[in-house]
Design a protein around this motif. Structure first.
Motif, PDB file in Angstrom:
ATOM      1  N   ASP A   1      10.147   8.486  -1.929  1.00  0.00           N
ATOM      2  CA  ASP A   1       8.746   8.592  -1.895  1.00  0.00           C
ATOM      3  C   ASP A   1       8.359   9.229  -3.203  1.00  0.00           C
ATOM      4  O   ASP A   1       7.332   9.794  -3.474  1.00  0.00           O
ATOM      5  N   TYR A   2       8.956   9.194  -4.145  1.00  0.00           N
ATOM      6  CA  TYR A   2       8.959   9.790  -5.571  1.00  0.00           C
ATOM      7  C   TYR A   2       9.562   9.066  -6.752  1.00  0.00           C
ATOM      8  O   TYR A   2      10.596   8.420  -6.385  1.00  0.00           O
ATOM      9  N   VAL A   3       8.856   8.834  -7.934  1.00  0.00           N
ATOM     10  CA  VAL A   3       9.756   8.186  -8.891  1.00  0.00           C
ATOM     11  C   VAL A   3      10.571   9.249  -9.820  1.00  0.00           C
ATOM     12  O   VAL A   3      10.345  10.193  -9.951  1.00  0.00           O
ATOM     13  N   LEU A   4      11.863   8.473 -10.240  1.00  0.00           N
ATOM     14  CA  LEU A   4      12.656   9.305 -11.102  1.00  0.00           C
ATOM     15  C   LEU A   4      12.649   8.854 -12.428  1.00  0.00           C
ATOM     16  O   LEU A   4      12.327   7.572 -12.412  1.00  0.00           O
ATOM     17  N   PRO A   5      13.118   9.503 -13.592  1.00  0.00           N
ATOM     18  CA  PRO A   5      12.991   8.917 -14.880  1.00  0.00           C
ATOM     19  C   PRO A   5      14.164   7.827 -14.951  1.00  0.00           C
ATOM     20  O   PRO A   5      13.712   6.592 -15.828  1.00  0.00           O
ATOM     21  N   GLU A   6      15.059   7.579 -14.247  1.00  0.00           N
ATOM     22  CA  GLU A   6      15.897   6.463 -13.961  1.00  0.00           C
ATOM     23  C   GLU A   6      15.450   5.238 -13.785  1.00  0.00           C
ATOM     24  O   GLU A   6      15.633   4.284 -14.055  1.00  0.00           O
ATOM     25  N   ASP A   7      14.187   5.450 -12.723  1.00  0.00           N
ATOM     26  CA  ASP A   7      13.719   4.188 -12.400  1.00  0.00           C
ATOM     27  C   ASP A   7      12.927   3.539 -13.655  1.00  0.00           C
ATOM     28  O   ASP A   7      12.825   2.373 -13.645  1.00  0.00           O
TER      29      ASP A   7
ATOM     30  N   ASP B   1       0.891  -1.240  -0.015  1.00  0.00           N
ATOM     31  CA  ASP B   1       0.040  -0.065   0.072  1.00  0.00           C
ATOM     32  C   ASP B   1       0.994   1.370   0.000  1.00  0.00           C
ATOM     33  O   ASP B   1       0.771   2.136  -0.726  1.00  0.00           O
ATOM     34  N   ARG B   2       1.935   1.350   0.670  1.00  0.00           N
ATOM     35  CA  ARG B   2       2.822   2.376   0.975  1.00  0.00           C
ATOM     36  C   ARG B   2       3.433   2.486  -0.763  1.00  0.00           C
ATOM     37  O   ARG B   2       3.706   3.688  -0.933  1.00  0.00           O
ATOM     38  N   ALA B   3       3.838   1.380  -1.269  1.00  0.00           N
ATOM     39  CA  ALA B   3       4.288   1.509  -2.487  1.00  0.00           C
ATOM     40  C   ALA B   3       3.445   2.207  -3.756  1.00  0.00           C
ATOM     41  O   ALA B   3       3.736   2.998  -4.538  1.00  0.00           O
ATOM     42  N   SER B   4       2.184   1.955  -3.563  1.00  0.00           N
ATOM     43  CA  SER B   4       1.228   2.450  -4.322  1.00  0.00           C
ATOM     44  C   SER B   4       0.774   4.016  -4.216  1.00  0.00           C
ATOM     45  O   SER B   4       0.276   4.589  -4.995  1.00  0.00           O
ATOM     46  N   GLN B   5       1.318   4.474  -3.297  1.00  0.00           N
ATOM     47  CA  GLN B   5       1.285   6.125  -2.795  1.00  0.00           C
ATOM     48  C   GLN B   5       2.387   6.686  -3.035  1.00  0.00           C
ATOM     49  O   GLN B   5       2.550   7.998  -3.119  1.00  0.00           O
ATOM     50  N   VAL B   6       3.513   6.240  -3.777  1.00  0.00           N
ATOM     51  CA  VAL B   6       4.798   6.865  -4.278  1.00  0.00           C
ATOM     52  C   VAL B   6       4.149   7.721  -5.308  1.00  0.00           C
ATOM     53  O   VAL B   6       3.637   7.452  -6.354  1.00  0.00           O
ATOM     54  N   PHE B   7       4.799   9.052  -5.320  1.00  0.00           N
ATOM     55  CA  PHE B   7       4.240  10.140  -6.159  1.00  0.00           C
ATOM     56  C   PHE B   7       5.019   9.883  -7.734  1.00  0.00           C
ATOM     57  O   PHE B   7       6.131   9.721  -7.600  1.00  0.00           O
ATOM     58  N   VAL B   8       4.310   9.943  -8.746  1.00  0.00           N
ATOM     59  CA  VAL B   8       4.490   9.831  -9.914  1.00  0.00           C
ATOM     60  C   VAL B   8       4.005  11.252 -10.439  1.00  0.00           C
ATOM     61  O   VAL B   8       2.850  11.440 -10.695  1.00  0.00           O
TER      62      VAL B   8
END
Length: 356
Positions: free
Chosen positions: A294-300, A231-238
């Motif tokens: 807690d946020y996604v980067l282009p590298e991911d 659930d925490r992963a589904s809240q990571v900011f995109v």
């Protein structure tokens, strides 16, 4: 019209039955301990271990492909031990039937009635060992469990446990008694991970570690804590720019000419499905959490593109005849489609992204 960033970035409503993690450091601590336990047993396969945890946090099934002896089965078993919950290993063979997986009805003479005996698929983590050895009927039964999170026996449906993850292994070098996985089932796997041979240094470490007293992993998580991490992963900011970037990558696999990579158009019969778009975002979120963000980067996204998209591509006959790999096609797409660029942000916790 709703902005896509609102949909991707908004956390779900909290419930009374599933409270959020205790604090910002709780997921990092749990994941660090879990990674440490797995790496005590698995030597020299850091990429494999990270991808397994990414699939686990993203609540997606994972397909492992590699030659015999590179720790595919051991990695899956160790992961199951560390995350807790129930575990089942199913050795796929050509004589397997669907009831061997999902269960069957058994007549009880004492009651003059049928009882349902559920199969090994009713576990939190299922290891489908050498999945490509099973015939189509067995694959269809497993596909229902993977896609619908349920099995059907005697006209009734039974829900699989939650969380539920299928880790499947397959051997790419054998051809006898092997059935190619259908495209529909490959599409249900979030990622396909190619497991390579270890380096010479890692192989020496394997020799020293595994030839005497073999290390054993201990349970760090349990189903409730694993669900909280998911659930925490589904809240990571995109950011919406990253969402658009993912869409462009997937669309480029369907219409390469439109995105300036017309040279690969003859290599592709069919591009990636919309499930690849969803999977790439969820996997990027999981990897960001695994790496303490807690946020996604282009590298991911660029890092995970081949693992999420390659097995969903259908190559043309000419590409197969020339020995072109789906991974090389995805790498060409990643090179051709420009990612968003990171710009200075007023809030240092979440960088601003602008489209290049």
């Amino acid at each position: 019209m709703t902005d896509i960033s609102d949909t991707l970035a908004s956390p779900p409503n909290p419930t009374e039955t599933e409270p959020p993690p205790a604090g910002p450091g709780a997921p990092a601590t749990d994941l660090e301990q879990a990674l440490f336990e797995v790496k005590r047993v698995i030597v020299g396969q850091d990429r494999l271990v990270e991808r397994l945890f990414t699939a686990l946090l993203a609540d997606g099934h994972c397909l492992l492909e590699g030659v015999p002896g590179v720790a595919k089965t051991l990695a899956a078993q160790t992961l199951a031990t560390v995350v807790g919950g129930t575990f089942a290993r199913i050795q796929f063979t050509p004589d397997l039937v669907p009831s061997d997986i999902v269960g069957t009805r058994i007549y009880r003479a004492s009651k003059e009635d049928f009882d349902v005996e559920l199969g090994p698929v009713m576990a939190n983590l299922v290891l489908a060992d050498e999945i490509n050895r099973a015939p189509a009927k067995v694959q269809s039964a497993l596909l229902e469990a993977m896609a619908e999170r349920q099995v059907s026996i005697g006209g009734r449906s039974y829900r699989v446990p939650d969380p539920f993850l299928v880790l499947a292994t397959q051997n790419p070098i054998e051809s006898e008694g092997v059935y190619q996985l259908p495209e529909a089932q490959r599409d249900r796997f979030l990622m396909k991970i190619t497991v390579d041979y270890p380096s010479d240094v890692d192989e020496l470490a394997i020799l020293y570690r595994m030839s005497a007293d073999r290390p054993t992993a201990r349970a760090v998580l349990d189903p409730r804590r694993l669900r909280a991490l998911q659930d925490r992963a589904s809240q990571v900011f995109v950011h919406h720019a990253l969402a658009e970037y993912v869409v462009r990558l997937v669309l480029a696999s369907r219409d390469p000419v439109r995105f300036g990579v017309g040279d690969i158009a003859p290599l592709l019969a069919y591009g990636a499905s919309p499930r690849a778009t969803l999977g790439l975002v969820s996997a990027a979120r999981a990897q960001a959490l695994l790496r303490g963000r807690d946020y996604v980067l282009p590298e991911d996204i660029r890092d995970l593109a081949a693992d999420v998209m390659a097995h969903r591509l259908v190559l043309s006959f000419d590409a197969v005849a020339d020995g072109v790999s789906p991974d090389s096609v995805v790498r060409r797409l990643v090179e051709a489609v420009p990612p968003p660029q990171i710009a200075p942000a007023q809030d240092a916790s979440v960088p601003d992204l602008v489209v290049a």
